[in-house]
Scaffold this active site. Sequence first.
Site, PDB file in Angstrom:
ATOM      1  N   CYS A  61      37.936  20.247 -49.664  1.00 64.39           N
ATOM      2  CA  CYS A  61      38.618  20.883 -50.798  1.00 64.39           C
ATOM      3  C   CYS A  61      40.022  20.299 -50.962  1.00 64.39           C
ATOM      4  CB  CYS A  61      38.699  22.389 -50.567  1.00 64.39           C
ATOM      5  SG  CYS A  61      39.550  23.284 -51.891  1.00 64.39           S
ATOM      6  N   ASP A 121      36.375  22.191 -58.604  1.00 60.99           N
ATOM      7  CA  ASP A 121      36.022  20.846 -58.157  1.00 60.99           C
ATOM      8  C   ASP A 121      34.741  20.363 -58.853  1.00 60.99           C
ATOM      9  OD1 ASP A 121      34.836  18.702 -56.433  1.00 60.99           O
ATOM     10  OD2 ASP A 121      36.532  19.177 -55.127  1.00 60.99           O
ATOM     11  N   CYS A 151      35.364  27.049 -56.832  1.00 57.45           N
ATOM     12  CA  CYS A 151      36.409  26.069 -57.099  1.00 57.45           C
ATOM     13  C   CYS A 151      36.048  25.244 -58.333  1.00 57.45           C
ATOM     14  CB  CYS A 151      36.565  25.153 -55.887  1.00 57.45           C
ATOM     15  SG  CYS A 151      37.934  23.980 -56.025  1.00 57.45           S
ATOM     16  N   ARG A 190      32.602  18.355 -57.974  1.00 59.45           N
ATOM     17  CA  ARG A 190      31.467  18.093 -57.072  1.00 59.45           C
ATOM     18  C   ARG A 190      30.710  19.361 -56.701  1.00 59.45           C
ATOM     19  NH1 ARG A 190      35.025  15.588 -52.465  1.00 59.45           N
ATOM     20  NH2 ARG A 190      36.205  17.412 -53.162  1.00 59.45           N
ATOM     21  N   HIS A 237      34.433  25.457 -50.459  1.00 59.62           N
ATOM     22  CA  HIS A 237      33.692  24.235 -50.128  1.00 59.62           C
ATOM     23  C   HIS A 237      34.490  23.350 -49.189  1.00 59.62           C
ATOM     24  CE1 HIS A 237      35.977  21.395 -52.732  1.00 59.62           C
ATOM     25  NE2 HIS A 237      36.194  22.478 -53.459  1.00 59.62           N
TER      26      HIS A 237
END
Length: 197
Positions: free
Chosen positions: A104, A47, A45, A49, A101
């Site tokens: 999400c 993302d 992803c 993080r 993850h």
Amino acid sequence: MGQHPVLAHLLANNAQWAEDVEKVQPGFFERCAKGQSPKVLWIGCADSRVPDSVLTVSKPGDIFVHRNIANQVFPSDDNISSVLTYAVMELGVTHILLVGHTHCGGAAACHAAAQALPDDPTTPLARWLAPLTDYARQTGCSVSELEEANVRMQVENLTKSEVLQQAWASGKHVLVHGWIYEIENGQLRDMGITVGK
């Protein structure tokens, strides 16, 4: 016009990092410039993080990476197909990690959209996430269940890709693994999904 403080901070951090690496491993960047031969392709992803090299403590050159919203794999997507082709056929990658993850935002958006009346997706993000939204609508699963189901679905999509089918038919040894990163504790978890030859 001066540089934005956020960008100046990133450049300063990079300069310090490059200096530190060169002190510890003289010639590292010169060797990197000569080419790459990673054995792992990470499909994850976008993302912020979930930085693959940070959470696996990997160096530049260790992992070939493709990231997008909610780690989706569509056979019709030339972007993922080109990444797969280059990774498997040119670089010799032997392990493909499909990494979802927890927490999400993409899965949460799909879950929320599934609770609403069905609608024709009109934004690029809604169109991108439509298959996952449809799955959430059909199953009524929770967000956390959707995060894990998404990993299973994308592993399955990967195994159906023309690129991997050709690689396996030609005798290449490539395994696809489903993992999930637990943001709340910083741990990667192997979901026990491995497919390939």
